[in-house]
Design an enzyme around this catalytic site. Structure first.
Site, PDB file in Angstrom:
ATOM      1  N   GLU A   5       0.819  -1.224   0.000  1.00 25.13           N
ATOM      2  CA  GLU A   5       0.000   0.000   0.000  1.00 25.13           C
ATOM      3  C   GLU A   5       0.846   1.265   0.000  1.00 25.13           C
ATOM      4  O   GLU A   5       0.526   2.242  -0.680  1.00 25.13           O
ATOM      5  CB  GLU A   5      -0.947   0.021   1.206  1.00 25.13           C
ATOM      6  CG  GLU A   5      -2.152  -0.896   1.090  1.00 25.13           C
ATOM      7  CD  GLU A   5      -1.849  -2.375   1.352  1.00 25.13           C
ATOM      8  OE1 GLU A   5      -0.701  -2.694   1.723  1.00 25.13           O
ATOM      9  OE2 GLU A   5      -2.759  -3.200   1.188  1.00 25.13           O
ATOM     10  N   HIS A  47      -8.983  -6.259  11.485  1.00 29.04           N
ATOM     11  CA  HIS A  47      -9.725  -6.016  10.246  1.00 29.04           C
ATOM     12  C   HIS A  47     -11.094  -5.414  10.513  1.00 29.04           C
ATOM     13  O   HIS A  47     -11.997  -5.533   9.702  1.00 29.04           O
ATOM     14  CB  HIS A  47      -9.899  -7.330   9.461  1.00 29.04           C
ATOM     15  CG  HIS A  47      -8.628  -7.836   8.871  1.00 29.04           C
ATOM     16  ND1 HIS A  47      -7.576  -8.261   9.644  1.00 29.04           N
ATOM     17  CD2 HIS A  47      -8.223  -7.965   7.584  1.00 29.04           C
ATOM     18  CE1 HIS A  47      -6.578  -8.647   8.873  1.00 29.04           C
ATOM     19  NE2 HIS A  47      -6.946  -8.474   7.610  1.00 29.04           N
TER      20      HIS A  47
END
Lengths: 327, 434
Positions: free
Chosen positions: A60, A129
């Site tokens: 990322e 998450h």
């Protein structure tokens, strides 16, 4: 109008804009060959080819950096995070470059970049998450933050985000990708960033909720209606810039407010909205502003615990009754 | 546990209530919200509700009895419960039920909320402590009200002390205020501004913004008139001698190119010397400091009219200054007052004030004390009037002096003695030179 799933509405916005402007491209993990981890970009590789729909490595920090360079050089990237949980890897790029390059270049660089993906909890995904990041990002000046609750808003707001010359973080939800709704097919369907939606008009209590929390707010509103109350529900749609005007007008009418926000409570979006309400509408408040957040812990894994952890319609309903002094 | 029912504070100015009528019998079961009696306050007759369920064990006072706020009215509890412990706590030396403040004998139970100094509501001690909080939420501790409830109450001139809060911890919320507005207009405390007659509608008028000077005059003189109990003394002074003396003095002054001395200067000087002899007139009542201050200096302020109001420049140490100097300073201050160059410091530190409307032909008037002075002298015109002298009616020259006194400092005799001293100086002005 057409009935679309939320994922299809997002796709429609990207496709229409990419057809309109060849400088726009989509980049992210699994967006091309795999048709998107959540099938948002399904078919787009075939439509636009590998130069405009680009698979990235699991990196990322790197691909956000690529996007930044592209935006500085005149392109208009859409960067997809598989979830905003993974955007943490790119925090330096987002906070120190995306948010600040336009400012630090004295306005010489426009910065038309959209960083989008699902945000927040999505069930039994465990602690790493299941975080809501809008409050963390919204503390940084220079970022616009949109968080959508339905297919029509998704399309209208994403098209506005893509056409915006400033960076926009666009927050979706895994849980809502399959949600269907009527969506405008106007190729120039633009919903302005920074404008809230009054989803239900009422006079007794203002309930504010964005993204999934909007649906929690609506469910609580239904429960209140069945008891004869008349709640007003507001979906802010944009976290920053916040449409304070709409919120304050509503609170001045209802004199009480409950904010549903799946951020963890401390320094959350709800904290900020609550502060702004007491500053702007102090003399209109008949009760303290209450909020319903996720619990102040990392998200648990067990099904019963994650259900308890998340803001619920029941909690929201109770908070509303509390500010209504309905005991 | 038996619960005392105390006299609630039903209006902000209420000090005691009179029980007009009992609405419940001893031994009767009552529920929270039931009216057990009617109470007459200084403003209205109001229902006394109970905030607990129980049996009315005892009606402590009779119809027509007055009880101070916090005093015991009745006792609730279970049937047959002993009430003597509660009775004992409330009974004062005269056998009447009185309120008692929570003291060293209070239980370890923490106070329900901090009690502010300006809300000295009596809190019952002992077992009744928590019960009394429930039965009298409006009188104990800080008054809790939502911002909206406060705003509505302000807009409708409703005294929140008279509103019972239904929110958590007795918080007054919108519905409580609206309930009072809807069903009990008689408990709405009308402020004077609401009660004042309506202005003529459609009439033509000119609107003038209230200047700071007018605001100051309004504030200081209202404060004076409403807090200092004024009384007034008037004397009639023979002015023949001072007229003659002034004429001679001004001839001397003229020959030396000095300014003329006015009658007012004579009065200033006379007052200054008299103040030296009557320290309680040259004094200030300072309630907050808890003292009466007798000033060692004699500073006489003189009211000077200006376009938008008046100012009061101060002749400092006037008792030590000659007539010529007093005259020169007074003229200089009057000029600077009119051209607005006068400084605030010129108007501070007075210990006494005079106000003269003689030049307008006003025979006599009373003035409002200029705080923190104890007195002000109102000076009337010198007039020709028939007087009896040695059995004959002759034309006399007389002037009336009216002294307004703050009775907290100056009593009638003190004021009269001072006024006679002033009169003595003016009737025999050579004494001013001694």
């Amino acid at each position: 109008m057409a009935e679309l799933q939320l994922r299809e509405a997002i796709r429609a916005a990207m496709v229409e804009e990419m057809q309109r402007d060849e400088n726009i491209f989509l980049m992210g993990e699994e967006v091309a060959e795999y048709n998107g981890a959540y099938k948002v970009s399904e078919g787009m590789l075939d439509m636009f080819g590998p130069k405009r729909v680009i698979d990235t490595p699991i990196a990322e920090n790197g691909f956000v950096g690529l996007g930044i360079g592209a935006a500085m050089n005149g392109l208009r990237p859409i960067i997809e995070f598989m979830t905003f949980n993974f955007s943490m890897v790119a925090m330096d790029q987002i906070i120190n470059n995306v948010a600040k390059i336009r400012y630090m270049s004295g306005g010489q660089f426009k910065f038309p970049i959209v960083l989008r993906g699902p945000n927040g909890a999505a069930g039994q995904l465990a602690a790493t998450h299941n975080t809501s990041f809008e409050s963390i990002f919204s503390t940084i000046p220079g970022l616009k933050i949109v968080s959508i609750s339905n297919p029509d808003d998704a399309k209208g707001l994403l098209k506005s985000a893509i056409r915006d010359d400033d960076p926009v973080l666009f927050m979706e939800s895994e849980k809502m990708y399959g949600m269907k709704g009527e969506v405008s097919d106007d190729p120039d369907y633009l919903i302005p960033i920074g404008k809230a939606r009054v989803a239900r008009e009422g006079k007794d209590v203002t309930i504010i909720g964005h993204n999934k929390s909007y649906w929690v707010a609506m469910k609580a509103a239904e429960m209140l209606v069945s008891e004869g109350f008349d709640p007003e529900v507001i979906d802010p749609r944009t976290i920053r810039p916040l449409d304070l005007e709409t919120i304050i007008a509503s609170v001045k009418k209802t004199n009480r407010c409950v904010i549903v926000d799946e951020s963890n409570p401390y320094a959350s979006v709800a904290s900020e909205i609550g502060f702004l309400i007491q500053r702007e509408a102090f003399d209109y408040l008949d009760a303290p502003v209450l909020r319903v957040n996720a619990k102040d812990t990392p998200a648990p894994y067990a099904k019963n615990l994650i259900e308890f952890y998340m803001p619920s319609a029941e909690d929201t309903y109770k908070a509303c009754r509390q500010v209504l002094y309905a005991n | 546990m038996a619960i005392p029912v105390e006299m609630p504070k039903m209006s902000d100015t209420m000090e005691e209530g009179v029980l007009v009528a009992w609405m419940a019998e001893e031994g009767e079961s009552v529920s929270a919200g039931d009216v057990i009696a009617q109470v007459e306050t200084d403003k209205a007759t109001m229902d006394l509700e109970v905030y607990d369920d129980g049996v009315l064990l005892k009606r402590v006072i009779g119809e027509g009895d007055a009880v101070p706020i916090g005093g015991l009215i009745a006792i609730l509890g279970k049937a047959g419960e002993d009430v003597s412990a509660i009775m004992a706590k409330y009974v004062g030396g005269d056998g009447k039920a009185v309120s008692i403040a929570s003291g060293a004998s209070a239980p370890a139970e923490p106070a329900p909320s901090p009690v502010l100094a300006e809300a000295p509501a009596p809190i019952a001690s002992g077992d009744g402590a928590s019960a009394s909080v429930q039965s009298e939420p409006v009188a104990v501790g800080r008054l809790k009200a939502s911002p909206l409830a406060k705003r509505i109450a302000r807009e409708h001139s409703i005294d929140l002390q008279t509103v019972r809060g239904s929110g958590p911890e007795g918080r007054i919320v919108r519905r409580d205020v609206e309930e009072v507005m809807a069903k009990a207009p008689e408990v709405v405390v009308q402020t004077p501004s609401v009660a004042s007659p309506a202005l003529a509608e459609g009439g033509s008028y000119e609107s003038i913004r209230i200047s700071q000077m007018r605001k100051t005059i309004s504030k200081r003189l209202s404060q004076s008139k409403f807090t200092a109990p004024h009384f007034y003394l008037t004397v009639d002074v023979e002015m023949e001698n001072v007229i003659t003396f002034r004429k001679q003095l001004n001839e001397l002054a003229q020959s030396q190119d000095l300014g003329k001395v006015s009658f007012n200067d004579f009065i200033t000087k006379s007052c200054a010397l008299a103040l030296r002899q009557h320290p309680y007139v040259n004094a200030s009542y300072l309630a907050e400091e808890g003292e009466i201050r007798l000033h060692n200096v004699v500073n006489v302020a003189i009211a000077v009219a200006v376009d938008e109001g008046l100012v009061t420049p101060v002749i400092r140490n006037a008792d030590q200054k000659g007539l010529g100097q007093i005259s020169a300073e007074t003229k200089a201050y009057a000029a600077s007052a009119r051209d607005k160059s006068i400084q605030p410091a010129d108007m501070e530190g007075s210990t006494f004030t005079t106000s003269n409307l003689g030049m307008f032909g006003i025979e006599e008037f009373t003035a409002i004390i200029n705080p923190p002075n104890a007195c002000i002298l109102a000076i009337g015109a010198i007039r020709e009037t028939p007087v009896v002298k040695d059995g004959e009616i002759v034309v006399g020259k007389r002037m009336k002096l009216s002294l307004s006194c703050d009775h907290r400092v100056v009593d009638g005799a003190t004021g009269a003695q001072f006024l006679n001293t002033v009169k003595g100086y003016l009737e025999d002005p050579m004494n001013l030179l001694l």
